[in-house]
Design a protein around this motif. Structure first.
Motif, PDB file in Angstrom:
ATOM      1  N   ASP A  51       0.804  -1.238   0.000  1.00 12.76           N
ATOM      2  CA  ASP A  51       0.000   0.000   0.000  1.00 12.76           C
ATOM      3  C   ASP A  51       0.830   1.278   0.000  1.00 12.76           C
ATOM      4  O   ASP A  51       0.277   2.381   0.149  1.00 12.76           O
ATOM      5  N   ILE A  55      -0.491   5.319  -0.137  1.00 18.03           N
ATOM      6  CA  ILE A  55      -0.195   6.242   0.962  1.00 18.03           C
ATOM      7  C   ILE A  55       0.556   7.468   0.447  1.00 18.03           C
ATOM      8  O   ILE A  55       0.232   8.603   0.796  1.00 18.03           O
ATOM      9  N   GLN A 284       1.950   4.392   7.033  1.00 15.06           N
ATOM     10  CA  GLN A 284       0.552   4.617   7.394  1.00 15.06           C
ATOM     11  C   GLN A 284       0.452   5.533   8.621  1.00 15.06           C
ATOM     12  O   GLN A 284      -0.427   6.405   8.687  1.00 15.06           O
ATOM     13  N   ASN A 288      -1.584   9.073   8.932  1.00 16.98           N
ATOM     14  CA  ASN A 288      -2.658   9.251   9.904  1.00 16.98           C
ATOM     15  C   ASN A 288      -2.436  10.482  10.770  1.00 16.98           C
ATOM     16  O   ASN A 288      -3.377  11.205  11.100  1.00 16.98           O
TER      17      ASN A 288
END
Length: 292
Positions: A51, A55, A284, A288
């Protein structure tokens, strides 16, 4: 050519970089797809980071929108990509692509350093300077500069290494007026993001930008911006001068690679699953914190 599970067959591939693949839509428009590839020391490693491309795209888009009052960027909004590629391809590249203006990239990376670390620290130890900028003696690892410094670098081809160059080198490449403009905008971008990140308990230690010109000479911000691939992020809570800071970016992988007997030439070593998973989590995590 690097193998890529996110390949788009409906458009001509005009460039495959360390992370991104660039396709021609028409003479004025490009499709850029961010893969999960990870490069370290300018070598593409054999193991993707799950991923990662999604991102990076999300973080860049967040910052492009935040900074368009400082400089215009290459993004094209509300573009109907289904006119050019298949629905299946759109699903494959969903959340990891952007459609952008086709521009002429400047032949250098614009690097702003707020702290002394990485290749800048190595240069300082050998010459007390970075990119031709003489620095005070006695600086410690990860120490903050009195003012951020502009330390541009060459844009290496895949498998080759970027090299720090001076502002004079940049002026020789693109002219003094454009060089000065790029430096000024780079400082403004860094200052904006540094303060934004600091409010969230994160230090933006350094970062790099890429710029391009349209046919009329207008300057645009391109590529990516303030991602954990192009920037060093440290948690403010654990930061301490003189110690290598905790990494919230791909420095985590570089630090692991430094423990190996590897000459930093292709092919790169395989990564253990623990390093892959931790790296994915760090990407990640920074998204965030910054983008929510």
């Amino acid at each position: 050519m690097v193998d890529n599970p996110f390949a788009v067959k409906s458009l001509p591939l005009i460039n495959q970089g360390k992370v991104r693949d660039i396709y021609r839509i028409d003479k004025d428009t490009l499709l850029i797809v961010a893969s999960d590839r990870l490069s370290a020391f300018d070598v593409i490693l054999p193991d993707p980071i799950p991923d990662k491309g999604k991102i990076l795209t999300s973080i860049s888009n967040f910052w492009f929108k935040k900074t368009n009052q400082i400089i215009q960027n290459h993004l094209i909004e509300d573009f109907d990509l289904s006119r050019y590629i298949t629905e299946d391809e759109i699903k494959i590249i969903d959340d990891r692509y952007v459609v952008v203006k086709r521009l002429n990239p400047l032949p250098f990376e614009s690097v702003i350093r707020g702290y002394i670390i990485g290749s800048g620290w190595k240069d300082y130890l050998s010459s007390h300077s970075i990119s031709g900028i003489k620095l005070p003696t006695g600086l410690k690892l990860a120490e903050k500069f009195a003012q951020p410094i502009f330390t541009p670098a060459t844009k290496a081809k895949v498998g080759e290494h970027d090299e720090n160059i001076s502002s004079e080198n940049v002026a020789a490449l693109v002219g003094k007026e454009l060089s000065t403009k790029v430096e000024d905008i780079s400082h403004k971008l860094y200052e904006f993001a540094f303060n934004f990140a600091l409010d969230k308990g994160i230090i933006l230690a350094d970062t790099k930008f890429e710029f391009g010109l349209d046919d009329s000479g207008e300057l645009f911000l391109i590529d990516e911006i303030f991602t954990p691939d192009s920037s060093r992020y440290w948690p403010l809570e654990t930061y301490e001068i003189g110690k290598s800071p905790e990494s919230m970016d791909k420095q985590f992988v570089r630090d692991y690679l430094e423990t190996l007997d590897w000459d930093k030439k292709s092919p790169g070593p395989k990564l253990p699953s623990e390093i892959i998973n931790k790296s994915s989590n760090k990407y990640q995590q920074i998204k965030n914190i910054l983008c929510n």
